[in-house]
Design a protein around this motif. Structure first.
Motif, mmCIF file in Angstrom:
data_model
loop_
_atom_site.group_PDB
_atom_site.id
_atom_site.type_symbol
_atom_site.label_atom_id
_atom_site.label_comp_id
_atom_site.label_asym_id
_atom_site.label_seq_id
_atom_site.Cartn_x
_atom_site.Cartn_y
_atom_site.Cartn_z
ATOM 1 N N ALA A 43 2.050 10.304 -6.508
ATOM 2 C CA ALA A 43 1.288 11.109 -7.323
ATOM 3 C C ALA A 43 2.583 11.346 -9.036
ATOM 4 C CB ALA A 43 1.852 12.952 -7.123
ATOM 5 N N THR A 44 3.432 10.378 -9.113
ATOM 6 C CA THR A 44 4.304 10.091 -10.164
ATOM 7 C C THR A 44 5.300 11.818 -10.173
ATOM 8 O OG1 THR A 44 2.791 11.068 -11.544
ATOM 9 C CG2 THR A 44 2.943 8.271 -10.963
ATOM 10 N N VAL A 45 5.596 12.253 -9.290
ATOM 11 C CA VAL A 45 5.977 13.605 -9.585
ATOM 12 C C VAL A 45 7.575 13.233 -9.496
ATOM 13 C CG1 VAL A 45 6.479 15.630 -8.094
ATOM 14 C CG2 VAL A 45 4.318 14.938 -8.111
ATOM 15 N N GLY A 46 8.226 12.576 -8.268
ATOM 16 C CA GLY A 46 9.765 11.895 -8.291
ATOM 17 C C GLY A 46 10.766 12.950 -8.101
ATOM 18 N N TYR A 47 10.920 13.750 -7.252
ATOM 19 C CA TYR A 47 11.865 15.244 -7.059
ATOM 20 C C TYR A 47 13.597 14.229 -7.093
ATOM 21 C CZ TYR A 47 7.991 18.070 -5.877
ATOM 22 O OH TYR A 47 6.771 18.719 -5.856
ATOM 23 N N ILE A 80 9.897 -2.849 -6.060
ATOM 24 C CA ILE A 80 8.376 -3.655 -6.342
ATOM 25 C C ILE A 80 6.896 -2.862 -5.849
ATOM 26 C CG2 ILE A 80 7.294 -5.554 -6.201
ATOM 27 C CD1 ILE A 80 10.097 -7.267 -6.266
ATOM 28 N N PHE A 81 7.445 -2.319 -4.398
ATOM 29 C CA PHE A 81 6.255 -1.886 -3.584
ATOM 30 C C PHE A 81 6.010 -0.424 -4.330
ATOM 31 C CE2 PHE A 81 4.642 0.880 0.336
ATOM 32 C CZ PHE A 81 3.819 0.528 -0.045
ATOM 33 N N SER A 82 7.345 0.337 -4.978
ATOM 34 C CA SER A 82 6.174 1.263 -5.862
ATOM 35 C C SER A 82 6.069 1.020 -6.918
ATOM 36 C CB SER A 82 7.484 2.583 -6.048
ATOM 37 O OG SER A 82 8.554 1.446 -6.555
#
Length: 280
Positions: free
Chosen positions: A178-182, A194-196
């Motif tokens: 979701a590209t939130v990045g808390y 790399i997996f991310s």
């Protein structure tokens, strides 16, 4: 005319073996970046490469048998383009080469090579699985999205030493997709980072499809309402025109009946005498 889904399930040119082989080679790619790589990753590369080469050979042979040798390069079996057939051959050879290259955590050129191959594999996976995403409903999209997120969570739990539980891996997969990045849980190893990147790309695609499907439901409901109103107005207008036509037809029939009921007009005497004088 057969649909794209029919071609996807066709026995002669089914992409399922290639799809399974590409997915099976993904764990081998990440295992090569682990501190202690497993021996099964090498065999996974070999088996996947052989399956892809055999599938590419079958598709190319099928195209030549259907269209002749001179048109074999123009086959369009299950969405194939001639360049994609060459890409399949390349991926098969590349996976076999990955089996003999040094481990990615020991050789930077090998890591770069495997990254290039992984990007091409992702492109091929999207091309093969496109009919599954374009010809499905919201429920199936949600189920597929949940499955992908669950697999990504398992991947983070396997690859990242800082992810201590499966639910932390699932949370990291969701926040990454979701590209939130808390920032509470972040990738810490090279393999998980790399997996991310691929999780973000998959998240963009899946969330976009789900959002578009939900928006299409609301738009479709509104469109059906507008179409119903238009059809109702057209029906009323047609009914009004039909009534006017019936009234005009009745008026014409009444005029004809009045004309038929009137006695014939008598010819004036002067006109009769003029007629007699003109006769020889």
């Amino acid at each position: 005319m057969p649909s794209r889904r029919h071609h996807f399930l066709d026995d002669a040119s089914s992409p399922w073996p290639m799809l399974i082989a590409l997915i099976a080679s993904v764990p081998a790619f990440y295992d090569s970046m682990m501190p202690t790589p497993a021996t099964w990753a090498t065999w996974m590369y070999v088996v996947s490469g052989v399956v892809i080469l055999v599938s590419a050979w079958r598709v190319q042979k099928l195209g030549q048998s259907r269209h002749g040798p001179e048109h074999g390069a123009k086959t369009r079996a299950w969405g194939h383009h001639p360049l994609e057939i060459k890409l399949d051959w390349f991926l098969g050879v590349a996976l076999l080469l990955n089996a003999v290259l040094p481990q990615s955590n020991e050789s930077e050129p090998a890591l770069i090579w495997r990254l290039v191959v992984a990007v091409l594999m992702l492109y091929r996976l999207l091309k093969i699985s496109l009919p599954l995403f374009t010809e499905t409903g919201l429920a199936r999209l949600l189920a597929m999205g949940g499955t992908v997120l669950a697999l990504c969570g398992i991947g983070f739990y396997w690859l990242d030493p800082e992810v201590n539980s499966l639910h932390d891996g699932l949370w990291l997969a969701f926040s990454t997709a979701a590209t939130v990045g808390y920032g509470d849980v972040v990738p810490s190893s090279t393999a998980s980072r790399i997996f991310s990147v691929f999780v973000v790309l998959l998240g963009y695609g899946l969330l976009s499809l789900v959002t578009a499907s939900i928006a299409a439901m609301f738009v479709g409901t509104q469109e059906r309402k507008v179409e119903h109103d238009i059809l109702r107005d057209m029906h009323q207008q047609l009914q009004s025109v039909r009534q006017e036509i019936v009234a005009l037809r009745q008026a014409v029939e009444d005029m004809k009946a009045e004309q038929q009921g009137m006695p014939p007009e008598e010819t004036p005497p002067k006109a009769q005498r003029a007629t007699h004088t003109e006769q020889p």
